[in-house]
Design a protein around this motif. Structure first.
Motif, PDB file in Angstrom:
ATOM      1  N   UNK A  89       4.278  17.960   0.814  1.00 52.08           N
ATOM      2  CA  UNK A  89       3.334  16.857   1.005  1.00 52.08           C
ATOM      3  C   UNK A  89       4.001  15.692   1.715  1.00 52.08           C
ATOM      4  N   UNK A  90       5.242  15.394   1.333  1.00 52.32           N
ATOM      5  CA  UNK A  90       5.942  14.281   1.975  1.00 52.32           C
ATOM      6  C   UNK A  90       6.156  14.560   3.454  1.00 52.32           C
ATOM      7  N   UNK A 122       9.505   7.747  -0.429  1.00 56.46           N
ATOM      8  CA  UNK A 122       9.392   7.684  -1.890  1.00 56.46           C
ATOM      9  C   UNK A 122       8.855   8.991  -2.459  1.00 56.46           C
ATOM     10  N   UNK A 123       7.904   9.621  -1.761  1.00 55.91           N
ATOM     11  CA  UNK A 123       7.379  10.918  -2.216  1.00 55.91           C
ATOM     12  C   UNK A 123       8.475  11.975  -2.208  1.00 55.91           C
ATOM     13  N   UNK A 125       2.822   7.528  -6.208  1.00 54.13           N
ATOM     14  CA  UNK A 125       1.678   8.170  -6.847  1.00 54.13           C
ATOM     15  C   UNK A 125       1.968   9.573  -7.399  1.00 54.13           C
ATOM     16  N   UNK A 126       2.879  10.369  -6.788  1.00 56.78           N
ATOM     17  CA  UNK A 126       3.172  11.675  -7.386  1.00 56.78           C
ATOM     18  C   UNK A 126       3.584  11.594  -8.849  1.00 56.78           C
ATOM     19  N   UNK A 143       0.829  -1.213   0.000  1.00 54.84           N
ATOM     20  CA  UNK A 143       0.000   0.000   0.000  1.00 54.84           C
ATOM     21  C   UNK A 143       0.857   1.256   0.000  1.00 54.84           C
ATOM     22  N   UNK A 144       1.834   1.339   0.901  1.00 51.80           N
ATOM     23  CA  UNK A 144       2.619   2.558   1.038  1.00 51.80           C
ATOM     24  C   UNK A 144       3.629   2.733  -0.090  1.00 51.80           C
ATOM     25  N   UNK A 145       4.024   1.640  -0.732  1.00 49.84           N
ATOM     26  CA  UNK A 145       4.869   1.758  -1.917  1.00 49.84           C
ATOM     27  C   UNK A 145       4.083   2.421  -3.053  1.00 49.84           C
TER      28      UNK A 145
END
Length: 307
Positions: free
Chosen positions: A106-107, A256-257, A25-26, A18-20
């Motif tokens: 956002x991150x 990742x973001x 998603x950006x 899920x978190x990957x």
């Protein structure tokens, strides 16, 4: 709600997946912006197409009867309407951030969110918070203060993302509905607003990319799939794992973001670097505390086993 001292291994893998997806998603929204989509149109398409993906998933896993039961239960429907509002706020702010060169901010919000989950777990679900968790939250608070100095104002965008998603997680943990059913009902609640927004954009000349070509339609549909899949994984993991465990795994997404934001060339000043250093220190302290607790649990289990 799980109270086990040993988290479900499959639930942990679900949370990692899920978190990957959320962390990457950006890249999708940046690509959609380059293809001509504005943030409001992306948000509208997310609200519209996600209901079809979520509905198909409900049928696939055989939860149609449960969905009808939830829709007929005013109390459960009310809670899911509230969670839908929270996730809509979260979606809107996040889409705007990733399409307006604010992915780093956002991150930061998603670095803060896991620590809010730890605090919420301690207050609302009586999950134990040790000195490592408290120290991690304190370091994150310093990071927010430094970020405030770096921006010249409170990181409102970050705080909205963190608070809205923490509240969403708390509500979804309490609602008596499986992951797919709950998400489908949330998407149904948001559908008319998504349609209204898209119609308004079309009539004011600010939309239309999603229906202008096959490529545009594929981008629009992909936003629905990218919306539903990680939320289903999150809802499933959140109901089977303690919030503190969710909080630990969730550090993967903002990392990742952050990488996506740096890759996209967003400004990364020295003061902003100091802010993230405190946030990362908080994440490190929290991770060390989680590792230390798991080692103690393993040793206790080993000692309790017969020779």
């Amino acid at each position: 709600m799980s109270h086990s001292t040993s988290p479900d291994g499959r639930a942990v893998l679900t949370a990692v997946a899920c978190y990957t997806l959320w962390g990457l998603m950006p890249l999708l929204f940046m690509a959609m912006a380059q293809a001509g989509f504005g943030a409001p149109e992306i948000l509208a398409h997310r609200a519209i197409w996600s209901v079809f993906v979520a509905g198909a998933l409900v049928l696939l896993v055989g939860q149609g009867a449960q969905a009808r039961r939830v829709l007929g239960d005013p109390r459960t429907l009310g809670w899911l309407a509230l969670s839908a509002l929270l996730i809509a706020i979260n979606w809107g702010v996040y889409v705007w951030a990733t399409t307006h060169h604010a992915t780093l901010e956002a991150s930061l919000g998603y670095y803060i969110n896991p620590l809010l989950n730890v605090a919420a777990g301690a207050v609302l679900f009586r999950e134990r918070m040790d000195r490592w968790g408290a120290g991690a939250i304190a370091l994150a608070a310093v990071g927010v203060a430094v970020q405030t100095a770096a921006l010249g104002h409170l990181p409102i965008l970050s705080l909205i993302l963190a608070l809205s998603f923490c509240a969403y997680g708390v509500i979804r943990k309490r609602v008596a509905a499986d992951a797919a059913t709950g998400l489908f009902v949330e998407c149904l609640v948001l559908l008319p607003f998504g349609v209204a927004l898209l119609v308004w954009l079309e009539t004011h000349g600010a939309g239309g990319v999603g229906f202008s070509s096959t490529t545009g339609l594929i981008w629009a549909l992909s936003s629905g799939l990218a919306t539903v899949l990680p939320l289903v994984l999150f809802s499933s993991a959140a109901r089977r794992l303690p919030l503190s465990t969710i909080g630990f795994i969730q550090f993967l997404a903002p990392t990742l973001q952050f990488a996506c934001g740096v890759w996209a060339g967003e400004p990364f000043t020295l003061l902003r670097g100091v802010s993230f250093a405190f946030i990362w220190a908080g994440a490190g302290v929290f991770a060390f505390g989680a590792w230390r607790r798991s080692r103690v649990i393993r040793e206790a289990i080993r000692e309790s086993e017969p020779a």
